[in-house]
Design an enzyme around this catalytic site. Structure first.
Site, PDB file in Angstrom:
ATOM      1  N   HIS A  67       9.337  -3.548   3.502  1.00  0.00           N
ATOM      2  CA  HIS A  67       8.965  -3.720   2.093  1.00  0.00           C
ATOM      3  C   HIS A  67      10.213  -3.988   1.258  1.00  0.00           C
ATOM      4  O   HIS A  67      10.194  -4.801   0.328  1.00  0.00           O
ATOM      5  CB  HIS A  67       8.300  -2.449   1.545  1.00  0.00           C
ATOM      6  CG  HIS A  67       7.008  -2.096   2.201  1.00  0.00           C
ATOM      7  ND1 HIS A  67       6.856  -1.009   3.023  1.00  0.00           N
ATOM      8  CD2 HIS A  67       5.792  -2.684   2.142  1.00  0.00           C
ATOM      9  CE1 HIS A  67       5.615  -0.940   3.446  1.00  0.00           C
ATOM     10  NE2 HIS A  67       4.950  -1.943   2.940  1.00  0.00           N
ATOM     11  N   GLN A 110      -2.840 -12.279   7.622  1.00  0.00           N
ATOM     12  CA  GLN A 110      -3.036 -11.902   6.212  1.00  0.00           C
ATOM     13  C   GLN A 110      -2.349 -12.912   5.282  1.00  0.00           C
ATOM     14  O   GLN A 110      -2.925 -13.347   4.287  1.00  0.00           O
ATOM     15  CB  GLN A 110      -2.474 -10.502   5.979  1.00  0.00           C
ATOM     16  CG  GLN A 110      -2.341 -10.133   4.507  1.00  0.00           C
ATOM     17  CD  GLN A 110      -1.983  -8.683   4.286  1.00  0.00           C
ATOM     18  OE1 GLN A 110      -2.835  -7.823   4.406  1.00  0.00           O
ATOM     19  NE2 GLN A 110      -0.737  -8.399   3.965  1.00  0.00           N
ATOM     20  N   LEU A 127       6.684   2.946   1.615  1.00  0.00           N
ATOM     21  CA  LEU A 127       7.638   1.827   1.704  1.00  0.00           C
ATOM     22  C   LEU A 127       8.713   2.075   2.765  1.00  0.00           C
ATOM     23  O   LEU A 127       9.224   3.182   2.892  1.00  0.00           O
ATOM     24  CB  LEU A 127       8.307   1.612   0.341  1.00  0.00           C
ATOM     25  CG  LEU A 127       7.374   1.316  -0.835  1.00  0.00           C
ATOM     26  CD1 LEU A 127       8.184   1.022  -2.093  1.00  0.00           C
ATOM     27  CD2 LEU A 127       6.413   0.169  -0.534  1.00  0.00           C
ATOM     28  N   HIS A 128       9.004   1.034   3.537  1.00  0.00           N
ATOM     29  CA  HIS A 128      10.076   1.091   4.528  1.00  0.00           C
ATOM     30  C   HIS A 128      10.914  -0.176   4.400  1.00  0.00           C
ATOM     31  O   HIS A 128      10.704  -0.976   3.468  1.00  0.00           O
ATOM     32  CB  HIS A 128       9.513   1.284   5.949  1.00  0.00           C
ATOM     33  CG  HIS A 128       8.398   0.337   6.281  1.00  0.00           C
ATOM     34  ND1 HIS A 128       8.596  -1.010   6.416  1.00  0.00           N
ATOM     35  CD2 HIS A 128       7.067   0.540   6.457  1.00  0.00           C
ATOM     36  CE1 HIS A 128       7.454  -1.603   6.690  1.00  0.00           C
ATOM     37  NE2 HIS A 128       6.499  -0.686   6.711  1.00  0.00           N
ATOM     38  N   GLN A 180     -10.390  -2.572   2.376  1.00  0.00           N
ATOM     39  CA  GLN A 180      -9.910  -3.289   3.569  1.00  0.00           C
ATOM     40  C   GLN A 180      -9.881  -2.402   4.810  1.00  0.00           C
ATOM     41  O   GLN A 180      -9.442  -2.834   5.865  1.00  0.00           O
ATOM     42  CB  GLN A 180      -8.544  -3.933   3.305  1.00  0.00           C
ATOM     43  CG  GLN A 180      -7.391  -2.961   3.141  1.00  0.00           C
ATOM     44  CD  GLN A 180      -6.116  -3.676   2.698  1.00  0.00           C
ATOM     45  OE1 GLN A 180      -5.970  -4.046   1.547  1.00  0.00           O
ATOM     46  NE2 GLN A 180      -5.190  -3.893   3.615  1.00  0.00           N
ATOM     47  N   LYS A 200       4.894 -10.222   9.450  1.00  0.00           N
ATOM     48  CA  LYS A 200       4.342  -9.324  10.473  1.00  0.00           C
ATOM     49  C   LYS A 200       2.815  -9.380  10.404  1.00  0.00           C
ATOM     50  O   LYS A 200       2.130  -9.397  11.420  1.00  0.00           O
ATOM     51  CB  LYS A 200       4.843  -7.906  10.243  1.00  0.00           C
ATOM     52  CG  LYS A 200       4.621  -7.008  11.411  1.00  0.00           C
ATOM     53  CD  LYS A 200       4.234  -5.642  10.966  1.00  0.00           C
ATOM     54  CE  LYS A 200       3.050  -5.139  11.684  1.00  0.00           C
ATOM     55  NZ  LYS A 200       2.247  -4.253  10.903  1.00  0.00           N
ATOM     56  N   MET A 221       8.461  -3.267  12.109  1.00  0.00           N
ATOM     57  CA  MET A 221       8.307  -2.100  11.219  1.00  0.00           C
ATOM     58  C   MET A 221       6.922  -2.079  10.598  1.00  0.00           C
ATOM     59  O   MET A 221       6.394  -3.106  10.185  1.00  0.00           O
ATOM     60  CB  MET A 221       9.349  -2.141  10.119  1.00  0.00           C
ATOM     61  CG  MET A 221      10.685  -1.692  10.637  1.00  0.00           C
ATOM     62  SD  MET A 221      11.775  -1.318   9.278  1.00  0.00           S
ATOM     63  CE  MET A 221      13.267  -1.058  10.209  1.00  0.00           C
ATOM     64  N   SER A 222       6.340  -0.879  10.566  1.00  0.00           N
ATOM     65  CA  SER A 222       5.008  -0.693   9.989  1.00  0.00           C
ATOM     66  C   SER A 222       4.879   0.753   9.551  1.00  0.00           C
ATOM     67  O   SER A 222       5.440   1.654  10.199  1.00  0.00           O
ATOM     68  CB  SER A 222       3.953  -1.006  11.066  1.00  0.00           C
ATOM     69  OG  SER A 222       2.728  -0.392  10.740  1.00  0.00           O
ATOM     70  N   MET A 278       0.851  -1.195   0.000  1.00  0.00           N
ATOM     71  CA  MET A 278       0.000   0.000   0.000  1.00  0.00           C
ATOM     72  C   MET A 278       0.890   1.251   0.000  1.00  0.00           C
ATOM     73  O   MET A 278       0.454   2.337   0.380  1.00  0.00           O
ATOM     74  CB  MET A 278      -0.933  -0.003   1.206  1.00  0.00           C
ATOM     75  CG  MET A 278      -1.916  -1.186   1.152  1.00  0.00           C
ATOM     76  SD  MET A 278      -3.471  -0.919   2.004  1.00  0.00           S
ATOM     77  CE  MET A 278      -2.906  -0.689   3.674  1.00  0.00           C
TER      78      MET A 278
HETATM   79  O1  PAF Z   1      -0.170  -5.680   3.520  1.00  0.00           O
HETATM   80  C1  PAF Z   1      -0.593  -4.787   2.762  1.00  0.00           C
HETATM   81  O2  PAF Z   1       0.087  -3.793   2.512  1.00  0.00           O
HETATM   82  C2  PAF Z   1      -1.975  -4.911   2.130  1.00  0.00           C
HETATM   83  O3  PAF Z   1      -2.863  -5.504   3.013  1.00  0.00           O
HETATM   84  C3  PAF Z   1      -1.975  -5.616   0.761  1.00  0.00           C
HETATM   85  C4  PAF Z   1      -1.513  -7.070   0.884  1.00  0.00           C
HETATM   86  C5  PAF Z   1      -1.055  -4.889  -0.196  1.00  0.00           C
HETATM   87  C6  PAF Z   1      -3.382  -5.640   0.171  1.00  0.00           C
HETATM   88  O4  PAF Z   1      -3.884  -4.341  -0.001  1.00  0.00           O
END
Ligand code: PAF
Length: 283
Positions: free
Chosen positions: A37, A153, A33-34, A61, A149, A184-185, A30
């Site tokens: 990612h 999902q 980026l860190h 979501q 993390k 990290m988030s 999404m």
């Molecule tokens: O983990 C994420 O960033 C999101 O949930 C994803 C998998 C890109 C789906 O939108």
């Protein structure tokens, strides 16, 4: 690196690469980026000849009272990071491209979505499963990389891919942590300095729990009780859940007699933080 906003050129790029015998890797994100990612991208880069990243803040979501509007959007910096990491293609669709007017299909995975975050974020995993299935159709990659993390999902997406005969192989990648252990988030940016200190208690408590299992404590209620105590000692926070679950089915266990995942979600200030560690069976 090409940056694409439309579906058809993405399909074409993947098809061309596969026709030339290439292995295509996909990293759905999404944005914002860190380092975590970048680990996914670097892993994809090592294992694949063609790497596609998607950047799309997926509205379906997010719940009505969640942070969709204020979710960090840093496209220019993200594109530079992708370029520097050797990404071949970045897909940055609009909401209208992903959900054209009249869309009526939603994917619901049952079972593994019922507990943990699924119990606190109704509809969240329907949004995730639907958008990821669409991304798998737009960019039919050989491998797709997801961070552990977001363990639930990853399990939901793996289940969905198996159940729908999607050939893309799901590759889980380890959680990347700050020096003090905080996972990290993109949402860590919302924390004040004081909240950031409290947040370090989450991983500390999880690591201590894993250690207690290694030294013979198998009673899940005792272990989760100790985790809650450690987190609450760090300050006034709101614990949503601390659960020990079967690592495959995500069913809550009473005793750690198999590979498990210790998972938690905690609200600290404006932030909802999640984290987990593997434990049991020699971990
Ligand atoms: O983990 C994420 O960033 C999101 O949930 C994803 C998998 C890109 C789906 O939108």
């Amino acid at each position: 690196m090409v940056v694409l906003e439309d579906v058809e050129p993405c399909r074409q790029a993947v098809r061309e690469s596969q026709q030339q015998g290439g292995i295509v890797g996909l990293v759905p994100t999404m944005g914002a980026l860190h380092e975590a990612h970048l680990l996914l991208i670097r892993t994809a880069r090592k294992r694949c000849s063609y790497v596609a990243v998607t950047i799309f803040v997926n509205p379906t979501q997010f719940g009505p009272n969640e942070d969709f509007d204020k979710y960090p959007r840093t496209l220019e910096t993200d594109l530079s990071a992708c370029e520097a990491a050797g990404v071949d293609l970045v897909f940055t669709p609009s909401v209208e491209t992903m959900y054209p007017a009249g869309s009526q299909t939603n994917i619901h995975v049952s079972g593994v979505t019922e507990g943990l975050c699924g119990a606190w974020r109704p509809g969240h995993f329907d949004g995730v499963a639907t958008v990821v299935a669409k991304l798998f159709n737009i960019l039919p990659a050989d491998l797709a990389f997801f961070g552990e993390k977001d363990y639930q999902q990853m399990v939901v997406i793996r289940r969905m891919a198996r159940d729908l005969n999607i050939p893309t192989v799901i590759v889980p990648c380890p959680t990347v942590r700050e020096a003090d252990g905080l996972a990290m988030s993109s949402r860590n940016a919302y924390l004040s300095a004081e909240e950031r200190k409290q947040a370090a208690s989450l991983s500390r408590a999880l690591f201590a729990a894993r250690k207690s299992i290694q030294t013979g404590e198998y009673d899940a209620a005792k272990i989760t009780g100790a985790i809650r105590k450690e987190i609450l000692a760090a300050g006034p926070v709101d614990i949503e859940y601390v659960d020990i679950v079967n690592a495959d089915t995500l069913e809550v266990v009473k005793s750690v007699d198999r590979p498990v995942r210790i998972c938690l979600a905690v609200r600290i200030g404006p932030c909802r933080l999640i984290d987990n560690v593997a434990a049991g069976a020699g971990k």
